[in-house]
Design a protein around this motif. Sequence first.
Motif, mmCIF file in Angstrom:
data_model
loop_
_atom_site.group_PDB
_atom_site.id
_atom_site.type_symbol
_atom_site.label_atom_id
_atom_site.label_comp_id
_atom_site.label_asym_id
_atom_site.label_seq_id
_atom_site.Cartn_x
_atom_site.Cartn_y
_atom_site.Cartn_z
ATOM 1 N N MET A 128 0.917 -1.049 0.085
ATOM 2 C CA MET A 128 -0.105 -0.011 0.052
ATOM 3 C C MET A 128 0.889 1.077 -0.078
ATOM 4 O O MET A 128 1.859 1.376 0.626
ATOM 5 N N LYS A 129 0.252 2.340 -0.585
ATOM 6 C CA LYS A 129 0.899 3.594 -0.559
ATOM 7 C C LYS A 129 -0.007 4.758 -0.431
ATOM 8 O O LYS A 129 -1.043 4.509 -0.628
ATOM 9 N N GLU A 169 -3.496 0.801 -3.614
ATOM 10 C CA GLU A 169 -2.736 -0.573 -3.436
ATOM 11 C C GLU A 169 -1.533 -0.641 -3.570
ATOM 12 O O GLU A 169 -0.786 -1.484 -3.306
ATOM 13 N N ASP A 170 -0.906 0.326 -4.701
ATOM 14 C CA ASP A 170 0.626 0.077 -4.891
ATOM 15 C C ASP A 170 1.088 1.378 -5.339
ATOM 16 O O ASP A 170 0.203 2.409 -5.870
ATOM 17 N N GLU A 171 2.272 1.643 -5.824
ATOM 18 C CA GLU A 171 3.051 2.722 -6.117
ATOM 19 C C GLU A 171 2.585 3.258 -7.561
ATOM 20 O O GLU A 171 2.407 4.328 -7.731
ATOM 21 N N VAL A 174 -6.119 1.813 7.420
ATOM 22 C CA VAL A 174 -5.656 0.919 6.460
ATOM 23 C C VAL A 174 -5.737 -0.539 6.559
ATOM 24 O O VAL A 174 -5.751 -1.189 5.774
ATOM 25 N N PHE A 175 -6.571 -0.961 7.726
ATOM 26 C CA PHE A 175 -6.837 -2.110 8.153
ATOM 27 C C PHE A 175 -7.979 -2.458 7.751
ATOM 28 O O PHE A 175 -8.787 -3.774 8.156
ATOM 29 N N MET A 176 -9.091 -1.605 7.528
ATOM 30 C CA MET A 176 -10.428 -1.781 7.378
ATOM 31 C C MET A 176 -10.825 -2.614 6.197
ATOM 32 O O MET A 176 -10.033 -2.508 4.920
ATOM 33 N N PRO A 177 -11.662 -3.752 6.105
ATOM 34 C CA PRO A 177 -11.818 -4.331 4.813
ATOM 35 C C PRO A 177 -12.446 -3.381 3.900
ATOM 36 O O PRO A 177 -13.188 -2.312 4.120
ATOM 37 N N ARG A 178 -11.822 -3.561 2.541
ATOM 38 C CA ARG A 178 -12.471 -2.324 1.491
ATOM 39 C C ARG A 178 -13.805 -2.313 1.438
ATOM 40 O O ARG A 178 -14.175 -1.246 1.290
ATOM 41 N N SER A 179 -14.607 -3.466 1.386
ATOM 42 C CA SER A 179 -16.083 -3.160 1.340
ATOM 43 C C SER A 179 -16.688 -2.329 2.441
ATOM 44 O O SER A 179 -17.745 -1.893 2.440
#
Length: 108
Positions: A1-2, A56-58, A99-104
């Motif tokens: 994650m970024k 999700e990514d850089e 950042v630790f919450m499930p996306r839904s």
Amino acid sequence: MKLLQVDFEYKGPMGEAMSQSLVDLAKSINKETGMIWKIWTENFENKLSGGVYLFEDEPSAQKYLKMHTERLKLMGVDEVRGVIFDINLPLTKVNNGPVFMPRSEHET
């Protein structure tokens, strides 16, 4: 994650007026590749606006920053400050970082 942090001088509406006028833009941001969430920021006193994003990514963060900077410049914004950060996950967890919450749980 970024994490991507963006800010810029903003002379447009803020508060409720911003919420009403930019809701379609906000919805479109949810469709950006790799975007997990955004926190919108505004500072009326200093005429600043921006946001803090989790990607999700850089490559996704870089692509979004480039596109968003170009869009803002077309809207008359002279300078866009954007910085991509790594996240210290152990310390963020101690402080209940989202950042630790499930996306839904935070998708709309």
